[in-house]
Write a protein that holds these residues in place. Structure first.
Motif, PDB file in Angstrom:
ATOM      1  N   GLU A   1       6.842  -3.661   6.005  1.00  0.00           N
ATOM      2  CA  GLU A   1       7.385  -3.715   4.647  1.00  0.00           C
ATOM      3  C   GLU A   1       6.320  -3.546   3.566  1.00  0.00           C
ATOM      4  O   GLU A   1       6.643  -3.275   2.422  1.00  0.00           O
ATOM      5  N   TRP A   2       5.052  -3.653   3.916  1.00  0.00           N
ATOM      6  CA  TRP A   2       3.970  -3.532   2.925  1.00  0.00           C
ATOM      7  C   TRP A   2       3.353  -2.145   2.907  1.00  0.00           C
ATOM      8  O   TRP A   2       2.509  -1.866   2.083  1.00  0.00           O
ATOM      9  N   ILE A   3       3.778  -1.280   3.828  1.00  0.00           N
ATOM     10  CA  ILE A   3       3.220   0.063   3.918  1.00  0.00           C
ATOM     11  C   ILE A   3       4.300   1.061   3.516  1.00  0.00           C
ATOM     12  O   ILE A   3       5.374   1.097   4.107  1.00  0.00           O
ATOM     13  N   HIS A   4       3.986   1.854   2.496  1.00  0.00           N
ATOM     14  CA  HIS A   4       4.947   2.804   1.955  1.00  0.00           C
ATOM     15  C   HIS A   4       4.358   4.209   2.020  1.00  0.00           C
ATOM     16  O   HIS A   4       3.225   4.422   1.589  1.00  0.00           O
ATOM     17  N   SER A   5       5.137   5.130   2.538  1.00  0.00           N
ATOM     18  CA  SER A   5       4.732   6.528   2.567  1.00  0.00           C
ATOM     19  C   SER A   5       5.476   7.245   1.449  1.00  0.00           C
ATOM     20  O   SER A   5       6.706   7.201   1.392  1.00  0.00           O
ATOM     21  N   VAL A   6       4.729   7.871   0.562  1.00  0.00           N
ATOM     22  CA  VAL A   6       5.327   8.618  -0.551  1.00  0.00           C
ATOM     23  C   VAL A   6       4.962  10.081  -0.340  1.00  0.00           C
ATOM     24  O   VAL A   6       3.792  10.444  -0.440  1.00  0.00           O
ATOM     25  N   GLN A   7       5.959  10.888  -0.015  1.00  0.00           N
ATOM     26  CA  GLN A   7       5.711  12.309   0.180  1.00  0.00           C
ATOM     27  C   GLN A   7       6.069  13.052  -1.096  1.00  0.00           C
ATOM     28  O   GLN A   7       7.206  12.989  -1.562  1.00  0.00           O
ATOM     29  N   VAL A   8       5.080  13.715  -1.672  1.00  0.00           N
ATOM     30  CA  VAL A   8       5.280  14.500  -2.893  1.00  0.00           C
ATOM     31  C   VAL A   8       5.351  15.976  -2.513  1.00  0.00           C
ATOM     32  O   VAL A   8       4.988  16.356  -1.392  1.00  0.00           O
ATOM     33  N   SER A   9       5.805  16.791  -3.431  1.00  0.00           N
ATOM     34  CA  SER A   9       5.885  18.220  -3.147  1.00  0.00           C
ATOM     35  C   SER A   9       4.483  18.814  -3.048  1.00  0.00           C
ATOM     36  O   SER A   9       3.512  18.258  -3.562  1.00  0.00           O
ATOM     37  N   SER A  10       4.398  19.948  -2.380  1.00  0.00           N
ATOM     38  CA  SER A  10       3.116  20.648  -2.278  1.00  0.00           C
ATOM     39  C   SER A  10       2.749  21.202  -3.643  1.00  0.00           C
ATOM     40  O   SER A  10       3.618  21.500  -4.450  1.00  0.00           O
ATOM     41  N   GLY A  11       1.485  21.348  -3.864  1.00  0.00           N
ATOM     42  CA  GLY A  11       1.031  21.891  -5.131  1.00  0.00           C
ATOM     43  C   GLY A  11      -0.282  21.257  -5.527  1.00  0.00           C
ATOM     44  O   GLY A  11      -0.658  20.193  -5.031  1.00  0.00           O
TER      45      GLY A  11
ATOM     46  N   MET B   1       0.848  -1.185   0.000  1.00  0.00           N
ATOM     47  CA  MET B   1       0.000   0.000   0.000  1.00  0.00           C
ATOM     48  C   MET B   1       0.883   1.235   0.000  1.00  0.00           C
ATOM     49  O   MET B   1       1.832   1.323   0.774  1.00  0.00           O
ATOM     50  N   TYR B   2       0.551   2.167  -0.888  1.00  0.00           N
ATOM     51  CA  TYR B   2       1.323   3.390  -1.052  1.00  0.00           C
ATOM     52  C   TYR B   2       0.454   4.580  -0.656  1.00  0.00           C
ATOM     53  O   TYR B   2      -0.499   4.918  -1.351  1.00  0.00           O
ATOM     54  N   PHE B   3       0.789   5.188   0.470  1.00  0.00           N
ATOM     55  CA  PHE B   3       0.076   6.360   0.970  1.00  0.00           C
ATOM     56  C   PHE B   3       0.786   7.587   0.398  1.00  0.00           C
ATOM     57  O   PHE B   3       1.913   7.895   0.778  1.00  0.00           O
ATOM     58  N   VAL B   4       0.122   8.275  -0.526  1.00  0.00           N
ATOM     59  CA  VAL B   4       0.735   9.400  -1.227  1.00  0.00           C
ATOM     60  C   VAL B   4       0.125  10.699  -0.686  1.00  0.00           C
ATOM     61  O   VAL B   4      -1.099  10.881  -0.720  1.00  0.00           O
ATOM     62  N   ALA B   5       0.995  11.579  -0.174  1.00  0.00           N
ATOM     63  CA  ALA B   5       0.533  12.846   0.406  1.00  0.00           C
ATOM     64  C   ALA B   5       1.635  13.887   0.275  1.00  0.00           C
ATOM     65  O   ALA B   5       2.796  13.553   0.050  1.00  0.00           O
ATOM     66  N   ASN B   6       1.250  15.144   0.464  1.00  0.00           N
ATOM     67  CA  ASN B   6       2.255  16.207   0.407  1.00  0.00           C
ATOM     68  C   ASN B   6       2.777  16.564   1.791  1.00  0.00           C
ATOM     69  O   ASN B   6       3.403  17.603   1.968  1.00  0.00           O
ATOM     70  N   HIS B   7       2.518  15.694   2.761  1.00  0.00           N
ATOM     71  CA  HIS B   7       3.027  15.878   4.118  1.00  0.00           C
ATOM     72  C   HIS B   7       3.289  14.501   4.728  1.00  0.00           C
ATOM     73  O   HIS B   7       2.792  13.492   4.228  1.00  0.00           O
ATOM     74  N   ALA B   8       4.067  14.487   5.796  1.00  0.00           N
ATOM     75  CA  ALA B   8       4.374  13.214   6.457  1.00  0.00           C
ATOM     76  C   ALA B   8       3.122  12.678   7.145  1.00  0.00           C
ATOM     77  O   ALA B   8       2.311  13.436   7.673  1.00  0.00           O
ATOM     78  N   LEU B   9       2.970  11.366   7.107  1.00  0.00           N
ATOM     79  CA  LEU B   9       1.824  10.714   7.734  1.00  0.00           C
ATOM     80  C   LEU B   9       2.311   9.760   8.820  1.00  0.00           C
ATOM     81  O   LEU B   9       3.319   9.082   8.639  1.00  0.00           O
ATOM     82  N   PRO B  10       1.573   9.672   9.914  1.00  0.00           N
ATOM     83  CA  PRO B  10       1.930   8.686  10.934  1.00  0.00           C
ATOM     84  C   PRO B  10       1.449   7.297  10.493  1.00  0.00           C
ATOM     85  O   PRO B  10       0.257   7.010  10.509  1.00  0.00           O
TER      86      PRO B  10
END
Length: 164
Positions: free
Chosen positions: A53-63, A39-48
């Motif tokens: 190994e199956w959980i991925h945080s993808v931080q993208v730039s704001s916009g 699972m890929y959690f995509v956000a423009n800020h850090a998430l708790p």
């Protein structure tokens, strides 16, 4: 994470996480632990998020729509996208990717145009000063509907994966 994923990878779940309710994130994390679906959690800020190994945080730039564009570029047929964003749902459906709303309602090719039209109509009303109110508070019924819809997708996905 690399910019693109392997063409022959197992189906995964992409979450438009900027506006995903916390109970939905919790359901998804428990499902990742249980099923080992990435699972890929995509956000423009850090998430708790839990460290698994199956959980991925993808931080993208704001916009504007940066997370949406990233998800649309990365998802592949067989994947699932969780989003409240109707234009993103429409785009991924066009790519033959399933999408569901965090309240559990599946988007479909048959209903997405109507949802886009209603979204545009409501946007026109808001921009002309008419207050339409916001969505109802996320409740236990929404949580249960989302969990049930997710479980159905996971069962189909895992069954298809075991046949390969």
């Amino acid at each position: 994470m690399s910019d693109t994923l392997s063409e022959s990878r197992a189906p995964c779940i992409w979450i438009d996480a900027d506006a995903t309710p916390k109970p939905v994130r919790e359901i998804l994390c428990k499902a990742a632990l249980r099923t080992h679906v990435h699972m890929y959690f995509v956000a423009n800020h850090a998430l708790p998020l839990p460290t698994l190994e199956w959980i991925h945080s993808v931080q993208v730039s704001s916009g504007f729509d940066v997370a949406d564009h990233y998800i649309a570029q990365q998802c592949q047929p067989g994947d699932l996208v969780i989003t409240q964003d109707i234009p993103l749902a429409s785009e991924v459906i066009d790519k033959k990717v399933e999408a569901i709303h965090p309240r559990g309602e599946p988007y479909s090719p048959q209903t997405i145009r109507q949802k886009l039209n209603m979204r545009d109509f409501m946007e026109t009303l808001r921009s002309s000063g008419i207050q339409s109110g916001g969505p109802a508070a996320f409740d236990q019924k929404d949580r249960q509907l989302f969990a049930n819809t997710l479980d159905r997708w996971l069962a189909r996905s895992l069954a298809a994966r075991s046949k390969q």
